[in-house]
Motif scaffolding. Sequence first.
Motif, short mmCIF file in Angstrom:
data_model
loop_
_atom_site.label_atom_id
_atom_site.label_comp_id
_atom_site.label_asym_id
_atom_site.label_seq_id
_atom_site.Cartn_x
_atom_site.Cartn_y
_atom_site.Cartn_z
N ILE A 141 0.84 -1.20 0.00
CA ILE A 141 0.00 0.00 0.00
C ILE A 141 0.88 1.26 0.00
O ILE A 141 0.47 2.29 0.51
N GLN A 142 2.07 1.13 -0.61
CA GLN A 142 2.96 2.29 -0.68
C GLN A 142 2.32 3.42 -1.46
O GLN A 142 2.45 4.60 -1.12
N GLY A 143 1.59 3.07 -2.54
CA GLY A 143 0.91 4.10 -3.31
C GLY A 143 -0.15 4.81 -2.50
O GLY A 143 -0.31 6.04 -2.60
N LEU A 144 -0.87 4.06 -1.67
CA LEU A 144 -1.88 4.66 -0.80
C LEU A 144 -1.23 5.58 0.23
O LEU A 144 -1.75 6.67 0.53
N ALA A 145 -0.09 5.16 0.76
CA ALA A 145 0.63 6.00 1.73
C ALA A 145 1.13 7.29 1.07
O ALA A 145 1.06 8.37 1.67
N ASN A 146 1.61 7.19 -0.17
CA ASN A 146 2.05 8.39 -0.88
C ASN A 146 0.89 9.34 -1.11
O ASN A 146 1.04 10.57 -0.99
N SER A 147 -0.27 8.79 -1.45
CA SER A 147 -1.45 9.65 -1.64
C SER A 147 -1.84 10.33 -0.34
O SER A 147 -2.21 11.51 -0.32
N PHE A 148 -1.73 9.60 0.76
CA PHE A 148 -2.04 10.19 2.07
C PHE A 148 -1.08 11.33 2.39
O PHE A 148 -1.50 12.39 2.87
N ASN A 149 0.21 11.12 2.12
CA ASN A 149 1.19 12.17 2.41
C ASN A 149 0.96 13.39 1.53
O ASN A 149 1.13 14.53 1.97
N ARG A 150 0.59 13.16 0.26
CA ARG A 150 0.28 14.30 -0.61
C ARG A 150 -0.94 15.06 -0.10
O ARG A 150 -0.98 16.29 -0.12
N MET A 151 -1.94 14.31 0.36
CA MET A 151 -3.12 14.95 0.91
C MET A 151 -2.77 15.74 2.16
O MET A 151 -3.25 16.87 2.37
N ARG A 152 -1.90 15.17 3.00
CA ARG A 152 -1.47 15.87 4.21
C ARG A 152 -0.76 17.18 3.86
O ARG A 152 -1.02 18.23 4.45
N ASN A 153 0.14 17.12 2.86
CA ASN A 153 0.85 18.33 2.45
C ASN A 153 -0.10 19.38 1.90
O ASN A 153 0.06 20.58 2.16
N GLN A 154 -1.09 18.92 1.12
CA GLN A 154 -2.04 19.86 0.55
C GLN A 154 -2.89 20.51 1.65
O GLN A 154 -3.15 21.72 1.62
N ILE A 155 -3.29 19.72 2.64
CA ILE A 155 -4.08 20.27 3.74
C ILE A 155 -3.25 21.26 4.54
O ILE A 155 -3.73 22.33 4.95
N GLN A 156 -1.97 20.92 4.79
CA GLN A 156 -1.10 21.85 5.50
C GLN A 156 -0.95 23.15 4.72
O GLN A 156 -0.96 24.24 5.31
N HIS A 157 -0.82 23.01 3.40
CA HIS A 157 -0.70 24.21 2.58
C HIS A 157 -1.97 25.06 2.66
O HIS A 157 -1.90 26.30 2.78
N LEU A 158 -3.13 24.41 2.60
CA LEU A 158 -4.39 25.15 2.66
C LEU A 158 -4.59 25.80 4.03
O LEU A 158 -5.10 26.92 4.13
N LEU A 159 -4.18 25.08 5.08
CA LEU A 159 -4.28 25.68 6.41
C LEU A 159 -3.35 26.89 6.54
O LEU A 159 -3.72 27.91 7.15
N GLY A 160 -2.14 26.77 5.96
CA GLY A 160 -1.24 27.92 5.97
C GLY A 160 -1.81 29.08 5.18
O GLY A 160 -1.70 30.25 5.59
N LEU A 161 -2.42 28.76 4.04
CA LEU A 161 -3.06 29.81 3.24
C LEU A 161 -4.18 30.48 4.02
O LEU A 161 -4.34 31.71 3.97
N GLN A 162 -4.95 29.68 4.76
CA GLN A 162 -6.03 30.26 5.56
C GLN A 162 -5.47 31.22 6.61
O GLN A 162 -6.02 32.31 6.82
N ARG A 163 -4.39 30.80 7.26
CA ARG A 163 -3.79 31.69 8.27
C ARG A 163 -3.25 32.97 7.62
O ARG A 163 -3.39 34.07 8.18
N GLU A 164 -2.63 32.81 6.45
CA GLU A 164 -2.10 33.99 5.76
C GLU A 164 -3.21 34.93 5.34
O GLU A 164 -3.10 36.15 5.47
N LEU A 165 -4.31 34.37 4.81
CA LEU A 165 -5.44 35.19 4.42
C LEU A 165 -6.04 35.91 5.62
O LEU A 165 -6.38 37.09 5.56
N THR A 166 -6.15 35.17 6.72
CA THR A 166 -6.70 35.79 7.93
C THR A 166 -5.82 36.93 8.41
O THR A 166 -6.31 38.00 8.78
N SER A 167 -4.50 36.71 8.38
CA SER A 167 -3.58 37.75 8.81
C SER A 167 -3.65 38.97 7.90
O SER A 167 -3.68 40.11 8.35
#
Length: 406
Positions: free
Chosen positions: A175-201
């Motif tokens: 399930i290495q492919g599934l783990a890679n997809s999870f990590n990409r999703m995690r990075n994307q969510i972190q990026h969106l959360l950072g964007l939200q903080r930046e927009l709020t600021s």
Amino acid sequence: MRRLLTHFYVFLLLAIIGLGWSLEQVWRDYQPEIPPWFSALTQSVSSLTAQAESPDQLSEQIGLAVVVVGDGRVGWPEAEQRRLQQGEALPVFSADQSLYLYLKKDDVVWRIGPIADGTESTNYWYHLLFFVLLALLTTLWIRPLARDLHSLESHLNTFATDQSQTLQLPKRSLIQGLANSFNRMRNQIQHLLGLQRELTSAVSHDLRTPLARMKFILEMPDSPEVREALSENVEEMESLVETLLDYARLEGQEELLELSAVNLTELCENLAEKLEQLPGPPISLHLPAQCVVACDGHYLERAIQNLVQNARRHALAKVAVHIEPSPKHIQIHVDDDGSGIADHEKERVLQPFVRLETSRSRQSGGVGLGLTIVARIVEWHHGRIDITRSPLGGSRFTMTLPRRTQ
């Protein structure tokens, strides 16, 4: 998932073939020995067979079943055929380990027996052994898969409270492919959360300033000057909100790029003609006669426009646009004769909402998103952007794009 299914079916096929072949070899080695009394029985049956006129007559004499099974020429090895022709009796064990006797009478082969019943339970034991070994091999295959799935489940359960942990699985994990997809999703969510903080600021700082001015203006007596000031602040707020929303809409647009053959020379000429109508230093163009590259013309024009507007905002009197084509890349330089950018600020200036002028006044312009949008568009086109010292004395922004064809 396709890899997982393929691996499972290949494993199951090889396990069944391997176990079947191994148990067959064991089965052949486990053939029971012929009883000692069988030799005397063979001689007696052979003499009775020579005297019997039919299988039924022989069956009545010896009390065993006698049937005709063929002429002895088909299905027998040459050695056994010779023994049958010589009148010998051949002992043969069946699949259930029952003992039979084969003799040739005239032109046909008679089968006598079963003389001794085999133990059918032996078959059951071999079948049971086969399925037990298959279950054991399947368990060994499933165990690492269950371990990796448990790790994935644990990361998913803790993801809501901790997004910093990366899911690490063995390289050979199914399930290495599934783990890679999870990590990409995690990075994307972190990026969106950072964007939200930046927009709020950014919203908390940039929108509060014109709002505070508007509240102050509303306290003043009504006059044409007050209404004009109020209108300017409303326009500033609209521009800020539009810029923030525009940047938010850019997120996730990479897959929507529409690549086509674009003449950069014509694009820069049209862009310079449009921007020359706005206040600022003149734009000097140094372009080849024609420069065609596969790109999204709408987004690339916007990136060049942001660079030119940034250069005109910080230039003293000169802004220049150069295009340098090469067999593999296209370089677009935007130069100004301003004060330039310090080396330690060159990477930071491309980040969202970063402005080297910290006052964020209307005169200095923008909310710190123009260069970030440029970096994002260049990234979509698999290029890069560099900031160096301009020959004019200020800053040089260079976009390097791969020279792809449609």
